[in-house]
Design an enzyme around this catalytic site. Structure first.
Site: not given
Ligand code: G6P
Length: 610
Positions: A2, A27, A74, A100-101, A483, A487, A490, A506, A605
């Site tokens: 948030c 965020r 969020w 937040n939190g 990765e 992507k 996501e 497998h 984020k």
């Molecule tokens: C969230 C984001 C990801 C990110 C992960 C770790 O899930 O959506 O894109 O890789 O957090 O975040 P950090 O800021 O610790 O790299």
């Protein structure tokens, strides 16, 4: 996660707050709201949906207030709704908070307050904190004291900002485990969970520490701990400029950030490569040089994309330095009672420097006396401050929720660390020079890949029918397969899985038919021939192969339906190049499917809750 922003000063508070929310929206974004004190009254507006919905709600209204707090949410406790949106007020309706939190003991606090006759309208833990502050205010008639006492009753994490019509010329903010930054202007202050909301107004900031609170009046501020001990904070200068958090002509932040990579990669190694000596100079590691000489084992931890970078780091450090490396999800590490021995070093990787699980893993490792290093993007973030030493990746603010430029910069920094540690051990000068030269080439090589964006867009169009994708790679490029798949998931909501190519037989091979696109990451390296065999296995089952291959590799065209070429580099650096087409592929697929690229559903984020 948030976002919080609060303002007190001389400007129109609503304008500053909305502007701040828009900058923080990346965020978290399922609802937004704000409170101001207008003509002595506390007024609150909040709305489910994006900040634009809140803006609509405020249309045609004029406000003069110069003090307020705001939030973009969020959801954690309570579904996204107007009522659950922040700010939340106490029972008097005169104290408002954004948070937040997570307040872990909110249930028992709520029961206590209900037994005393207090009532609640939302399902949130935040409202409990607001009512608790109101409860203490009735006793103390002092807002700062009420906030301080309430926070000392709270278990869990918080970044909060508090506003009240009882004491209208004041904002109080505090933190524990959730970032809070105070921007210091001339007779104005802006407090926020992220520097992105501040830098338009001032570059001078203080970072609150855990269990610290600040009271902002119009002309001055004071800080103290939640235990009531006065603190002193150094004023830092934030060094990124506004253009870095704006789209600069690109349709989405993600695309802008993908295209920034020639520059961000350069920024990650600038001043750190001694090409003629074949060495890396990493000032951030000097405080732990002795420990690095003696290290017997390295544990890398992180979440999401940062964890993928850690996996590449494992290959890099084991190959170049001969040091055993383990990579572990931070969320597992923190609760697993990990074994840490005397000469172990823990490296935490985090773009934001605020991910709750990674921060907790750092704290767990410190608790066990490990030396902990950070590979972090956001300067001054919690993980950067908690670690004993580290290396900033210098990728600049990353706004797109799907991480792109931070990943390649993390890989550059891991390569530099491997070079640094390798040269302290058995890596020869000649090999060091080769590596340093190859790193220097990366920015121009990335540019060449970006020139192929149109080709990748066409591939995305052609394959956008598919609901499933498989990504396969080996060695250094196995984490790239993970990765690439992440992507795609996501931002386009297409189901994708990453696997080591040879592992396909497998299980995943059962999925392959004429509708299944399989993305092979197949640069020319020691295991190229093995990957070609894996491609043949897919082709013989009519799978549709898209390959990422090294320039001039004609052979692969016999096996793959589509080939995206990347320039030749050392095998250890290939992930920095091979991931770029996969970022673009995911981006164009999402655009093709009409998805909200920068704000994908359900994601945040920076995940500052468990
Ligand atoms: C969230 C984001 C990801 C990110 C992960 C770790 O899930 O959506 O894109 O890789 O957090 O975040 P950090 O800021 O610790 O790299």
């Amino acid at each position: 996660m948030c976002g919080i922003v609060g303002y007190i000063g001389k400007r129109n508070a609503v304008k500053v707050l909305i502007n701040g929310l828009q900058r923080l929206e990346y965020r978290g974004y399922d609802s937004a709201g704000l409170s101001i004190v207008e003509n002595g009254e506390l007024v609150t507006f909040k709305k489910k949906g994006k900040v634009a919905e809140l803006v609509k709600l405020l249309e045609d209204r004029n406000f003069d207030s110069t003090v307020g707090i705001a939030h973009t949410r969020w959801a954690t406790h309570g579904e996204p709704s107007d009522i659950n949106a922040h700010p939340h007020t106490d029972n008097s309706g005169k104290i408002s908070i954004v948070h937040n939190g997570i307040i872990e003991n909110y249930h028992s606090l709520k029961q206590m307050l209900i037994s005393k006759g207090y009532t609640f309208v939302s399902e949130t833990d935040t409202e409990v904190l607001a009512v608790l502050i109101g409860y203490f205010y009735e006793k103390t008639k002092d807002l700062e004291e009420a906030v301080r006492t309430a926070l000392s009753e709270v278990q869990g994490t918080f970044g909060i900002a508090v506003l009240s019509s009882y004491e209208p010329d004041k904002i109080i903010a505090a933190r524990r485990g959730s970032p809070m930054i105070v921007g210091i202007g001339e007779n104005e202050f802006i407090v926020a969970s992220d520097a992105a909301a501040i830098i338009q107004y001032t570059r001078q900031v203080i970072y609150l520490s855990d269990n610290e609170m600040v009271t902002l009046n119009r002309e001055s501020y004071n800080t103290k701990t939640i235990d009531n001990v006065v603190t002193n904070n150094i004023i830092h200068l934030v060094d990124f400029d506004l253009s870095k958090i704006e789209k600069g002509g690109f349709e989405h932040f993600m695309l802008k950030e993908i295209f920034e990579q020639p520059q961000t990669i350069r920024d990650s190694f600038r001043g750190r490569l001694l090409v003629e000596e074949g060495e890396a100079r990493l000032g951030g590691l000097l405080p732990v040089l002795d420990k690095l000489r003696e290290v017997d084992r390295i544990i890398i931890t992180g979440c999401g994309t940062s964890w993928h970078a850690g996996l590449v780091g494992e290959y890099l450090i084991e190959n170049l330095c001969g040091i055993p490396v383990e990579v572990e999800y931070a969320s597992e590490f923190r609760y697993r009672n990990p074994i840490i021995r005397k000469n172990d070093i823990v490296i935490a990787i985090s773009q934001s420097g605020e991910t709750a699980d990674t921060l907790a893993a750092v704290q767990e490792a410190k608790q066990k006396n490990a030396t902990v290093l950070g590979i972090v993007n956001v300067v001054g973030s919690s993980i950067a401050r908690e670690t004993n030493a580290g290396v900033y990746i210098h990728a600049g603010p990353e706004i797109g929720v799907a991480s792109t430029k931070a990943f390649t910069s993390q890989l550059v920094v891991l390569s530099l660390i491997a070079l640094f540690l390798g040269r302290m051990r058995n890596l020869s000068k000649i090999e060091g020079i080769q590596i340093a030269r190859a790193i220097k080439e990366l920015p121009s090589q990335v540019e060449k890949i970006l020139d192929k964006a149109e080709q990748i867009r066409e591939i995305a169009r052609e394959f956008s029918y598919s609901r499933n994708f498989l990504y396969l790679g080996r060695g250094y490029n196995f984490p790239v397969a993970l990765e690439g798949a992440l992507k795609l998931k996501e931002i386009s909501y297409i189901h994708a899985e990453g696997y080591p190519s040879a592992e396909m037989k497998h299980g995943p091979i059962a999925l392959i038919d004429e509708n299944m696109p399989v993305v092979f990451i197949a640069p020319k390296d020691e295991i190229y021939d093995k990957v070609i065999s894996n491609i043949e296995e897919v082709r013989s089952r009519k799978g549709r192969v898209i390959a990422v291959a090294t320039e001039n590799d004609e052979r692969i065209t016999k096996f793959a339906e589509r080939v995206i070429y990347v320039p030749d580099t050392l095998p250890m650096l290939t992930p920095i190049l091979t991931v770029i087409p996969l970022q673009l592929l995911a981006y164009y697929m999402a655009v093709e499917l009409g998805c909200n690229v920068d704000q994908p559903r359900n994601l945040a984020k920076s995940v500052t809750v468990e």
